[in-house]
Design a protein around this motif. Structure first.
Motif, mmCIF file in Angstrom:
data_model
loop_
_atom_site.group_PDB
_atom_site.id
_atom_site.type_symbol
_atom_site.label_atom_id
_atom_site.label_comp_id
_atom_site.label_asym_id
_atom_site.label_seq_id
_atom_site.Cartn_x
_atom_site.Cartn_y
_atom_site.Cartn_z
ATOM 1 N N UNK A 80 0.847 -1.197 0.000
ATOM 2 C CA UNK A 80 0.000 0.000 0.000
ATOM 3 C C UNK A 80 0.883 1.247 0.000
ATOM 4 N N UNK A 81 1.960 1.189 0.760
ATOM 5 C CA UNK A 81 2.895 2.323 0.806
ATOM 6 C C UNK A 81 3.426 2.620 -0.607
ATOM 7 N N UNK A 82 3.847 1.569 -1.301
ATOM 8 C CA UNK A 82 4.385 1.725 -2.653
ATOM 9 C C UNK A 82 3.347 2.292 -3.615
ATOM 10 N N UNK A 83 2.126 1.753 -3.537
ATOM 11 C CA UNK A 83 1.050 2.224 -4.432
ATOM 12 C C UNK A 83 0.738 3.697 -4.137
ATOM 13 N N UNK A 84 0.661 4.044 -2.846
ATOM 14 C CA UNK A 84 0.353 5.434 -2.462
ATOM 15 C C UNK A 84 1.411 6.395 -3.017
ATOM 16 N N UNK A 85 2.669 6.029 -2.836
ATOM 17 C CA UNK A 85 3.769 6.893 -3.281
ATOM 18 C C UNK A 85 3.753 7.009 -4.815
ATOM 19 N N UNK A 87 1.216 6.557 -7.048
ATOM 20 C CA UNK A 87 0.133 7.359 -7.640
ATOM 21 C C UNK A 87 0.281 8.833 -7.273
ATOM 22 N N UNK A 88 0.865 9.099 -6.102
ATOM 23 C CA UNK A 88 1.033 10.498 -5.711
ATOM 24 C C UNK A 88 2.063 11.193 -6.623
ATOM 25 N N UNK A 89 3.164 10.510 -6.913
ATOM 26 C CA UNK A 89 4.191 11.109 -7.773
ATOM 27 C C UNK A 89 3.632 11.334 -9.186
ATOM 28 N N UNK A 90 2.895 10.325 -9.694
ATOM 29 C CA UNK A 90 2.282 10.454 -11.029
ATOM 30 C C UNK A 90 1.303 11.635 -11.058
ATOM 31 N N UNK A 91 0.475 11.718 -9.997
ATOM 32 C CA UNK A 91 -0.534 12.780 -9.925
ATOM 33 C C UNK A 91 0.118 14.155 -9.938
ATOM 34 N N UNK A 118 -9.376 10.456 -2.913
ATOM 35 C CA UNK A 118 -10.376 9.503 -2.409
ATOM 36 C C UNK A 118 -9.795 8.080 -2.388
ATOM 37 N N UNK A 119 -9.049 7.730 -3.437
ATOM 38 C CA UNK A 119 -8.421 6.396 -3.466
ATOM 39 C C UNK A 119 -7.382 6.284 -2.343
ATOM 40 N N UNK A 120 -6.609 7.368 -2.130
ATOM 41 C CA UNK A 120 -5.591 7.346 -1.074
ATOM 42 C C UNK A 120 -6.253 7.145 0.295
ATOM 43 N N UNK A 121 -7.376 7.854 0.514
ATOM 44 C CA UNK A 121 -8.091 7.716 1.793
ATOM 45 C C UNK A 121 -8.593 6.272 1.947
ATOM 46 N N UNK A 122 -9.134 5.723 0.858
ATOM 47 C CA UNK A 122 -9.677 4.359 0.914
ATOM 48 C C UNK A 122 -8.575 3.347 1.252
ATOM 49 N N UNK A 123 -7.392 3.514 0.651
ATOM 50 C CA UNK A 123 -6.292 2.574 0.890
ATOM 51 C C UNK A 123 -5.831 2.622 2.350
#
Ligand code: HEM
Length: 141
Positions: A80-85, A87-91, A118-123
């Motif tokens: 989850x940490x990897x996915x969060x980081x 998508x945040x960098x891409x965004x 919203x996806x970040x909050x859900x994760x």
């Protein structure tokens, strides 16, 4: 010692969740000025990456000090940490290099920003709920 590190990790996760919800509210009720979206995105990504780095640091120290094995919960946290980081960098890059003067692009990226928070909050919420259920013995990994 381990208790303090776990408490810091846990408090940082809650602070992070509060920041994400606050960010979402600010984005929804905040300025409609296209030029301000780049600044908002920059400040958001700075705080996001700062807190998430502290979460990983506290988590890794807890792992070493507490001699935790790589259980499903920790694998999930790292994933989850990897996915969060990621998508945040891409965004942030997308908004940083976009031409926000174009009304269509601005509207599209603002909607995307809202969807991503919203996806970040859900994760993060999913991970917190997982750990609560695990502590209560509902999930036994
Ligand atoms: C590199 C990243 C991370 C590492 C190495 C890590 C490591 C750990 C470790 C070792 C524990 C203690 C495990 C236990 O009590 O059984 C823990 C607890 C926890 N972690 Fe992480 N973690 C990481 C990222 C995250 C992230 C991104 C989240 C949220 C999305 C998260 C949420 C939690 C929660 C809610 C707990 C339970 C805390 C408590 O007992 O109050 N962790 N983590």
């Amino acid at each position: 010692m381990l208790d303090e590190i776990l408490l810091s990790h846990s408090l940082l996760v809650k602070l992070f969740l509060g920041f994400l919800v606050g960010g979402l509210v600010m984005l929804l009720i905040g300025s409609k000025d296209p030029l301000k979206l780049k600044r908002t995105s920059f400040i958001y990504t700075l705080i996001f990456q700062g807190i998430i780095t502290m979460i990983a640091f506290a988590g890794l120290v807890a792992m070493v000090v507490g001699k935790f094995g790589m259980g499903l919960d920790i694998i999930l946290m790292v994933l989850i940490w990897g996915v969060l980081m990621y998508i945040e960098i891409r965004r942030h890059k997308l908004i940083k290099f976009a031409n926000l003067q174009n009304e269509e692009t601005y509207r599209m990226l603002k909607v995307l920003f809202v969807k991503i928070i919203t996806i970040q909050i859900a994760l993060v919420t999913a991970m917190v709920v997982f750990k609560i259920l695990q502590a209560k013995g509902v999930i036994s990994f």
